[in-house]
Design an enzyme around this catalytic site. Sequence first.
Site, short mmCIF file in Angstrom:
data_model
loop_
_atom_site.label_atom_id
_atom_site.label_comp_id
_atom_site.label_asym_id
_atom_site.label_seq_id
_atom_site.Cartn_x
_atom_site.Cartn_y
_atom_site.Cartn_z
N HIS A 71 34.08 48.26 51.91
CA HIS A 71 34.61 47.30 52.89
C HIS A 71 35.75 47.94 53.70
CE1 HIS A 71 32.99 43.45 50.73
NE2 HIS A 71 32.07 44.09 51.41
N ASN A 118 30.11 44.13 42.92
CA ASN A 118 30.88 44.71 44.01
C ASN A 118 31.16 46.19 43.80
OD1 ASN A 118 31.10 42.33 45.49
ND2 ASN A 118 32.78 41.63 44.20
N ARG A 145 30.49 18.76 55.93
CA ARG A 145 30.96 19.14 54.58
C ARG A 145 29.84 19.64 53.68
NH1 ARG A 145 34.13 14.39 55.27
NH2 ARG A 145 36.23 14.97 55.90
N HIS A 201 32.27 48.36 46.67
CA HIS A 201 32.56 47.48 47.81
C HIS A 201 34.02 47.53 48.26
CE1 HIS A 201 28.53 46.14 47.20
NE2 HIS A 201 28.61 45.15 48.07
N LYS A 233 20.46 40.02 39.91
CA LYS A 233 21.47 39.23 40.59
C LYS A 233 21.42 37.77 40.13
CE LYS A 233 24.01 38.35 44.71
NZ LYS A 233 24.36 38.72 46.06
N GLU A 239 32.37 34.06 40.60
CA GLU A 239 33.02 35.35 40.39
C GLU A 239 34.35 35.25 39.64
OE1 GLU A 239 32.28 38.24 43.54
OE2 GLU A 239 34.23 39.12 43.11
N LYS A 285 26.90 33.44 48.38
CA LYS A 285 28.10 33.87 49.12
C LYS A 285 27.78 33.80 50.60
CE LYS A 285 30.56 36.91 45.94
NZ LYS A 285 31.02 38.30 45.68
N HIS A 293 26.56 48.37 56.58
CA HIS A 293 27.11 47.89 55.32
C HIS A 293 26.57 48.72 54.15
CE1 HIS A 293 28.62 45.12 52.28
NE2 HIS A 293 27.41 45.08 51.75
N ARG A 299 30.52 38.69 37.74
CA ARG A 299 29.90 38.82 39.06
C ARG A 299 30.58 39.92 39.88
NH1 ARG A 299 27.66 34.35 43.46
NH2 ARG A 299 27.11 35.93 45.00
N GLU A 359 21.98 49.00 48.05
CA GLU A 359 22.24 47.88 47.14
C GLU A 359 21.28 47.92 45.94
OE1 GLU A 359 24.88 46.04 47.47
OE2 GLU A 359 25.31 45.59 49.58
P1 NAD Z 1 21.82 42.93 59.56
O1 NAD Z 1 21.70 41.52 59.24
O2 NAD Z 1 22.77 43.34 60.62
O3 NAD Z 1 20.37 43.49 59.90
C1 NAD Z 1 20.23 44.84 60.22
C2 NAD Z 1 19.48 45.07 61.54
O4 NAD Z 1 18.10 44.91 61.32
C3 NAD Z 1 19.85 44.10 62.65
O5 NAD Z 1 19.86 44.79 63.87
C4 NAD Z 1 18.71 43.10 62.61
O6 NAD Z 1 18.50 42.47 63.85
C5 NAD Z 1 17.55 43.99 62.26
N1 NAD Z 1 16.45 43.36 61.58
C6 NAD Z 1 16.50 42.42 60.62
N2 NAD Z 1 15.28 42.19 60.12
C7 NAD Z 1 14.43 42.98 60.79
C8 NAD Z 1 13.03 43.20 60.72
N3 NAD Z 1 12.28 42.61 59.80
N4 NAD Z 1 12.48 44.09 61.56
C9 NAD Z 1 13.25 44.76 62.46
N5 NAD Z 1 14.58 44.60 62.57
C10 NAD Z 1 15.16 43.71 61.73
O7 NAD Z 1 22.25 43.80 58.27
P2 NAD Z 1 21.86 43.66 56.73
O8 NAD Z 1 21.98 45.03 56.19
O9 NAD Z 1 20.64 42.89 56.51
O10 NAD Z 1 23.07 42.78 56.14
C11 NAD Z 1 24.38 43.25 56.15
C12 NAD Z 1 25.30 42.08 56.00
O11 NAD Z 1 25.06 41.43 54.76
C13 NAD Z 1 26.77 42.45 56.03
O12 NAD Z 1 27.46 41.58 56.87
C14 NAD Z 1 27.21 42.23 54.59
O13 NAD Z 1 28.56 41.88 54.49
C15 NAD Z 1 26.31 41.11 54.17
N6 NAD Z 1 26.10 41.00 52.71
C16 NAD Z 1 26.28 39.79 52.14
C17 NAD Z 1 26.07 39.63 50.79
C18 NAD Z 1 26.18 38.28 50.16
O14 NAD Z 1 26.14 38.18 48.94
N7 NAD Z 1 26.29 37.22 50.95
C19 NAD Z 1 25.68 40.74 50.00
C20 NAD Z 1 25.50 41.96 50.63
C21 NAD Z 1 25.72 42.09 52.00
N1 GLY Z 2 27.12 41.08 46.87
C1 GLY Z 2 28.02 40.71 45.82
C2 GLY Z 2 27.83 39.33 45.32
O1 GLY Z 2 26.97 38.60 45.77
O2 GLY Z 2 28.54 38.91 44.45
#
Ligand code: NAD
Ligand code: GLY
Length: 364
Positions: free
Chosen positions: A249, A242, A118, A245, A224, A234, A140, A262, A238, A182
């Site tokens: 999405h 998006n 939990r 998005h 942020k 949100e 998130k 993304h 907040r 972003e």
């Molecule tokens: P990702 O995590 O898939 O990383 C992108 C690629 O880069 C992957 O192949 C990874 O293995 C590689 N990689 C990572 N670090 C590296 C490094 N230092 N050197 C070489 N390769 C490296 O993609 P991302 O763009 O980081 O994240 C996208 C995800 O984040 C999506 O799922 C999206 O929904 C999520 N997201 C979440 C939030 C949130 O608030 N939680 C906000 C924005 C996006």
């Molecule tokens: N990426 C949108 C949020 O964190 O609210």
Amino acid sequence: MITLNVDLDERSYPIFIGQDILNDKSLISHYVSGKQVLIVSNETIASLYLDKVLGLFSDYQCETVILPDGEVYKTYDGIFPIIDRLMEKQFDRRVTLIALGGGVIGDMTGYAAAIYRRGVNFIQIPTTLLAQVDSSVGGKTGVNHPLGKNMIGAFHQPQCVLADTNTLNTLDDRQLSAGLAEVIKYALINSQEFFVWLSNNMTALKQRNSEALEYAIEFSCQDKADVVAADEKEAGQRALLNLGHTFGHAIETGLGYGNCLHGEAIAIGMVMAADLSVRHGWIDTPVLQQIIELIKAANLPTQLPITNDVRISVEKFIELMAGDKKVLDGQLHLILLNALGSSFISADFDIDKLKQTLEAFATG
Ligand code: NAD
Ligand code: GLY
């Protein structure tokens, strides 16, 4: 090193940004309360940074889970290996999970931390630009469902965020650009000044100039942190984070997870939101052109890919957008622009104008 704070009363935490942070053993140990640590990463990142991070935890009972690499693995089943390892090792409620990777690893690890016993502690070590400017901050966490992006999840704040900008040196150019989407988002939402700064410094950012990157990360994280401190779950503002998005999405889900990054989908989504804003007369066409130019300068797409086997029709867009998290009581809310660097959330848009935007961008 730059230190920012996400101000959330007893759940407040710092964001550390700078070079070589991962060499500082004493920094991270301050945020690990027990003696047990589980590092979660993927095969790509582990080959680059796992040894370094393992070195930080030589005094702990430390386990590692290496997941496959890709958005397509950000599923409900995908977190089972994390939970299984925690159970097998009988890790207790004082365990700290370490998310070593991009947004995919961060979201999955955070969600596993939110549900194991939990809720246990976790630390974000973001290694992509996108994760350093956005996903590692704000709590998130979650995974995708085949019918909708990030539809299963929880709000769960980390103990701290360690953004070592040196890790960006191994990121490929396409992923760096995805992160810039972003960064541009923060400018469009609320800072014309930052938009101008980005326009003047885009070449330096693409060349990975460390001063430019650190400033962009600091600005984004501060923005942020302020928004999250004011509206953690949100309930209101907040949602501005998006921007692009709802369209983005739909593009990610419609094209199939992983087919469009993304950040790339968000870039197209932001252009669509700007296009819809122009159709309402809320911004002028020259503003839309400035936005398109900046997004192109970041080597990001401004239109859906048409070479892909999968096309997205207007009807498909509408179907996918109907499942968006910003549908409340059956009504879709969108983030739109009323100036360069000024945004608002609205359900009060003209549905015919929305269809015109979808028609202009649909590929099917
Ligand atoms: P990702 O995590 O898939 O990383 C992108 C690629 O880069 C992957 O192949 C990874 O293995 C590689 N990689 C990572 N670090 C590296 C490094 N230092 N050197 C070489 N390769 C490296 O993609 P991302 O763009 O980081 O994240 C996208 C995800 O984040 C999506 O799922 C999206 O929904 C999520 N997201 C979440 C939030 C949130 O608030 N939680 C906000 C924005 C996006
Ligand atoms: N990426 C949108 C949020 O964190 O609210």
